[in-house]
Design a protein around this motif. Structure first.
Motif, PDB file in Angstrom:
ATOM      1  N   TYR A  86     116.489 -41.393  42.790  1.00  0.00           N
ATOM      2  CA  TYR A  86     118.078 -42.086  42.409  1.00  0.00           C
ATOM      3  C   TYR A  86     117.601 -43.672  42.297  1.00  0.00           C
ATOM      4  N   PRO A  87     117.306 -43.912  41.054  1.00  0.00           N
ATOM      5  CA  PRO A  87     116.616 -45.426  41.176  1.00  0.00           C
ATOM      6  C   PRO A  87     117.641 -46.511  41.739  1.00  0.00           C
ATOM      7  N   ALA A  88     118.704 -46.613  41.719  1.00  0.00           N
ATOM      8  CA  ALA A  88     119.618 -47.681  42.172  1.00  0.00           C
ATOM      9  C   ALA A  88     119.205 -47.750  43.782  1.00  0.00           C
ATOM     10  N   SER A  89     118.643 -46.632  44.495  1.00  0.00           N
ATOM     11  CA  SER A  89     118.823 -46.600  45.741  1.00  0.00           C
ATOM     12  C   SER A  89     117.284 -46.443  46.335  1.00  0.00           C
ATOM     13  N   PHE A  90     116.312 -46.389  45.605  1.00  0.00           N
ATOM     14  CA  PHE A  90     114.814 -46.096  45.931  1.00  0.00           C
ATOM     15  C   PHE A  90     114.182 -47.158  46.272  1.00  0.00           C
ATOM     16  N   LYS A  91     113.994 -48.265  45.678  1.00  0.00           N
ATOM     17  CA  LYS A  91     113.198 -49.628  46.128  1.00  0.00           C
ATOM     18  C   LYS A  91     113.740 -50.675  45.057  1.00  0.00           C
ATOM     19  N   ASP A  92     113.955 -51.794  45.753  1.00  0.00           N
ATOM     20  CA  ASP A  92     114.465 -52.863  45.069  1.00  0.00           C
ATOM     21  C   ASP A  92     113.009 -53.716  44.996  1.00  0.00           C
ATOM     22  N   SER A  93     112.736 -54.231  43.982  1.00  0.00           N
ATOM     23  CA  SER A  93     111.522 -55.333  43.780  1.00  0.00           C
ATOM     24  C   SER A  93     111.826 -56.632  43.697  1.00  0.00           C
ATOM     25  N   ASN A  94     113.015 -56.972  43.465  1.00  0.00           N
ATOM     26  CA  ASN A  94     113.569 -58.404  42.856  1.00  0.00           C
ATOM     27  C   ASN A  94     114.697 -58.965  43.742  1.00  0.00           C
ATOM     28  N   GLY A  95     114.940 -58.404  44.688  1.00  0.00           N
ATOM     29  CA  GLY A  95     115.981 -59.080  45.861  1.00  0.00           C
ATOM     30  C   GLY A  95     117.270 -59.024  45.233  1.00  0.00           C
ATOM     31  N   ASP A  96     117.692 -58.332  44.246  1.00  0.00           N
ATOM     32  CA  ASP A  96     119.113 -58.369  44.004  1.00  0.00           C
ATOM     33  C   ASP A  96     119.852 -56.989  44.535  1.00  0.00           C
ATOM     34  N   GLY A  97     119.233 -56.526  45.230  1.00  0.00           N
ATOM     35  CA  GLY A  97     119.982 -55.300  46.272  1.00  0.00           C
ATOM     36  C   GLY A  97     120.076 -54.071  45.235  1.00  0.00           C
ATOM     37  N   TRP A  98     119.464 -53.884  44.175  1.00  0.00           N
ATOM     38  CA  TRP A  98     119.769 -52.769  43.368  1.00  0.00           C
ATOM     39  C   TRP A  98     118.290 -52.162  43.079  1.00  0.00           C
ATOM     40  N   GLY A  99     117.963 -50.846  43.221  1.00  0.00           N
ATOM     41  CA  GLY A  99     116.783 -50.430  43.061  1.00  0.00           C
ATOM     42  C   GLY A  99     116.248 -50.322  41.399  1.00  0.00           C
ATOM     43  N   ASP A 100     114.746 -50.439  41.341  1.00  0.00           N
ATOM     44  CA  ASP A 100     114.372 -50.574  40.006  1.00  0.00           C
ATOM     45  C   ASP A 100     113.129 -50.010  39.616  1.00  0.00           C
ATOM     46  N   LEU A 101     112.876 -50.067  38.388  1.00  0.00           N
ATOM     47  CA  LEU A 101     111.562 -49.081  37.924  1.00  0.00           C
ATOM     48  C   LEU A 101     110.360 -50.027  38.594  1.00  0.00           C
ATOM     49  N   PRO A 102     110.191 -51.434  38.642  1.00  0.00           N
ATOM     50  CA  PRO A 102     109.030 -51.664  39.282  1.00  0.00           C
ATOM     51  C   PRO A 102     109.004 -51.262  40.641  1.00  0.00           C
ATOM     52  N   GLY A 103     109.932 -51.262  41.470  1.00  0.00           N
ATOM     53  CA  GLY A 103     110.085 -50.938  42.716  1.00  0.00           C
ATOM     54  C   GLY A 103     109.453 -49.557  42.923  1.00  0.00           C
ATOM     55  N   LEU A 104     109.972 -48.420  41.728  1.00  0.00           N
ATOM     56  CA  LEU A 104     109.758 -47.295  42.074  1.00  0.00           C
ATOM     57  C   LEU A 104     108.116 -47.135  41.643  1.00  0.00           C
ATOM     58  N   ILE A 105     107.647 -47.757  40.747  1.00  0.00           N
ATOM     59  CA  ILE A 105     106.218 -47.925  40.290  1.00  0.00           C
ATOM     60  C   ILE A 105     105.361 -48.389  41.413  1.00  0.00           C
ATOM     61  N   SER A 106     105.866 -49.230  42.380  1.00  0.00           N
ATOM     62  CA  SER A 106     105.135 -49.430  43.651  1.00  0.00           C
ATOM     63  C   SER A 106     104.938 -48.606  44.555  1.00  0.00           C
ATOM     64  N   LYS A 107     105.854 -47.589  44.498  1.00  0.00           N
ATOM     65  CA  LYS A 107     105.595 -46.468  45.497  1.00  0.00           C
ATOM     66  C   LYS A 107     105.103 -45.332  44.872  1.00  0.00           C
TER      67      LYS A 107
END
Length: 601
Positions: free
Chosen positions: A28-49
């Motif tokens: 659930y990408p909004a809640s998985f991993k935020d990479s840029n500090g806006d409080g919303w999960g994102d694709l770069p965050g997912l890629i990092s995991k």
């Protein structure tokens, strides 16, 4: 045309497609991993995991909707299928995700939402602009009815999934349009061949050409409606609106549409497909969707087990209905066995983005110890089931429902908010209390709070300075990936081990026949998994799964007799407590597997 690697065959004598023995992991990408500090999960965050998912044992990543959307229903209202919702990232990020997954021998499927679009989609903007617009019939429009007093009324008395009518009035052309969900989610008209062709081209081939490996298909059995659009029978005399799933589920042309989708898009790309199949509790009605010779879908999600505890799906959905272990056992066995002797396939899951957390619903969170033990027992249950396994983010660390002490203001989901507001509007305090209680167990919000990575501020989901879009769980300091990694007693490490065991003995656990034993036992769940085919019944591999779904110690049955072998031939394979206990009983929330085959040390 793209060429996803879906033709690789694995498992049972090298004759099965990859997805049958695969472990899918829903993000659930909004809640998985935020990479840029806006409080919303994102694709770069997912890629990092991705290394974390690879190490867990994941074969395919399923990403919930990331397309451009006004977010009326968390992306299940798409305004442009070819663009990415900006907070998630870019098209280039999707390309990177696919490339990095494939580099790790993992695949990627996207959420395909094509029963409806957003009200902001260009197709709908054109459709509503005039009655003679070429795209008018791409959606479902009907004139109003009028009562005996001349008051305008919707075309039918149907109640929608998110409360209220399924019809919304549009002043532009003075007609109603159909929306089974929110008014911001108008239903597409699959009876229109031009509409279907556009769906295939713009929402499917576009992404398959970019290398994705298939789709989870949202609300797949609602594409065909019963075209007479008549009133539903009165089942709720206290309401002017009536539940009417029989009017839009499994409609007259549904198999024609899905077969066409497979022929036109899925089959040419060897794309895997898993459909969301609601309101279809009869196995004989499900089999046509997943029969290989029918060439429709590879597999579907059937929701009878995961919906235990719900009231009806409409007005009383959040009036919690307690259930017994025999009920859960019977429901599970039914959907394990419905493919026996057929060319169909099934799925295994107990969590997703639309339900409360499994350990809070099927396990025991009364103490930290029972939480840990029951979450591992649920892991044993899931990883020994026949079918393709689907895990939901956080399931592997035993994430729990939101704390009961949290107020109703923490619930963000449109369904939860609408049902609660409807209860308040009724003025019935008993109904309000029932709804709040039901939401505390069943609400979709529980699965959507930020993923718990570490003890860092905001659980490592986002930076400590950021404000996460949903509140982080109070228990994130003790329930998180960092705390469980390397701990041999942890839920996470148990999942890692069980996923390896599942693949090692796939002919028993993934493809084996499921036989429920002692179905009426209210505390202990026992079933046999038996390898199919082979040289004969006496030589087939068998595994016996025994699980105590209670806090008290329970007697253990005669394992060798249940396995059909001599005493010394019954071997301990694995257990939630690690080494085999020599006592002839199961501790509270303990699970074990015994087998009749050699166990490598």
């Amino acid at each position: 045309m793209g060429s996803p690697q879906n033709t690789i065959l694995v498992d049972r004598h090298g004759q099965e497609p990859w997805w049958k023995a695969a472990t899918f992991y829903q993000v659930y990408p909004a809640s998985f991993k935020d990479s840029n500090g806006d409080g919303w999960g994102d694709l770069p965050g997912l890629i990092s995991k991705l290394d974390y998912l690879d190490d867990l044992g994941v074969d395919c990543v399923w990403v919930c909707p990331i397309f451009e959307s006004p977010q009326a229903d968390m992306g299940y209202d798409v305004s442009d299928y070819r663009k990415i919702h900006a907070p998630y990232g870019t098209l280039a990020d999707v390309d990177t995700l696919v490339r990095e997954c494939h580099a790790r021998q993992m695949k990627v499927i996207l959420d395909l939402v094509v029963n409806h679009t957003s009200i902001e989609h260009q197709w709908f903007k054109e459709s509503r602009s005039s009655k003679d617009n070429p795209k008018r019939s791409w959606y479902i429009w009907k004139p109003p009815r009028f009562d005996e007093h001349g008051n305008r009324q919707p075309p039918t008395n149907w109640r929608g999934y998110f409360a209220g009518s399924t019809w919304a009035w549009d002043e532009t052309t003075s007609e109603y349009y159909l929306h089974l969900y929110a008014p911001e989610q108008p239903d597409l008209n699959w009876d229109n061949p031009e509409c279907r062709a556009a769906i295939y081209q713009e929402t499917m081939r576009f992404w398959l050409d970019r290398g994705v490996d298939g789709f989870r298909i949202d609300t797949v059995n609602k594409f065909s409606k019963h075209a007479d659009y008549t009133d539903a029978p009165i089942s709720d005399p206290n309401s002017s609106l009536q539940p009417a799933p029989e009017m839009w589920c499994n409609g007259p042309r549904i198999h024609e549409f899905i077969h066409e989708m497979n022929r036109e898009v899925l089959a040419p790309y060897s794309a895997v497909s898993v459909g969301e199949l609601s309101n279809t509790p009869d196995p004989q009605s499900v089999l046509p969707y997943v029969s290989a010779k029918r060439q429709e879908l590879d597999m579907v999600f059937e929701f009878s087990a995961i919906r235990l505890g719900n009231g009806n799906l409409f007005g009383g959905k959040y009036s919690y209905q307690p259930f017994t272990l025999p009920t859960l056992k019977a429901m599970t066995s039914k959907w394990q066995r419905f493919i026996d002797g057929t060319d169909g396939w099934t799925t295994v899951f107990c969590e997703n983005h639309d339900n409360g957390r499994a350990v809070s619903r099927f396990g025991d969170t009364s103490t930290h110890e029972f939480w840990r033990r029951s979450a591992k027992t649920l892991a044993l249950w899931q990883t020994t089931m026949t079918g393709s396994l689907f895990l939901y983010q956080g399931q592997e660390i035993g994430m729990t429902n939101m704390p009961a002490a949290w107020g109703i203001e923490e619930y963000k989901d449109i369904e939860a908010v609408n049902f609660y507001n409807e209860a308040v509007a009724s003025g019935d305090q008993a109904r309000i209390d029932k709804t709040k209680h039901g939401l505390s167990i069943l609400a979709r919000d529980h699965s959507r709070i930020p993923f718990q990575w570490s003890e860092e501020p905001n659980a490592g989901f986002c930076s400590g300075e950021a404000s996460p879009w949903m509140r982080v769980h109070d228990d994130c300091g003790t329930i998180n990936v960092e705390a469980q990694t390397g701990d041999p007693e942890s839920i996470l490490e148990f999942y890692r081990g069980m996923l390896k065991l599942r693949k090692k003995h796939r002919n028993v656990f993934v493809f084996g026949r499921h036989v429920l034993l002692e179905p009426e036992d209210e505390h202990v769940w026992i079933y046999l998994k038996e390898e199919q085919g082979g040289d004969g019944a006496s030589t087939r591999k068998r595994a016996l799964v025994v699980m105590n779904f209670s806090r008290e110690e329970r007697p253990l049955l005669d394992v060798a007799a249940a396995l059909g072998c001599e005493g010394e031939a019954a071997r301990f394979l694995v257990g939630t407590d690690g080494v085999e206990s020599k006592i002839s009983s199961l501790k509270g929330w303990e699970g074990r597997i015994y087998c009749n085959f050699e166990v490598a040390v």
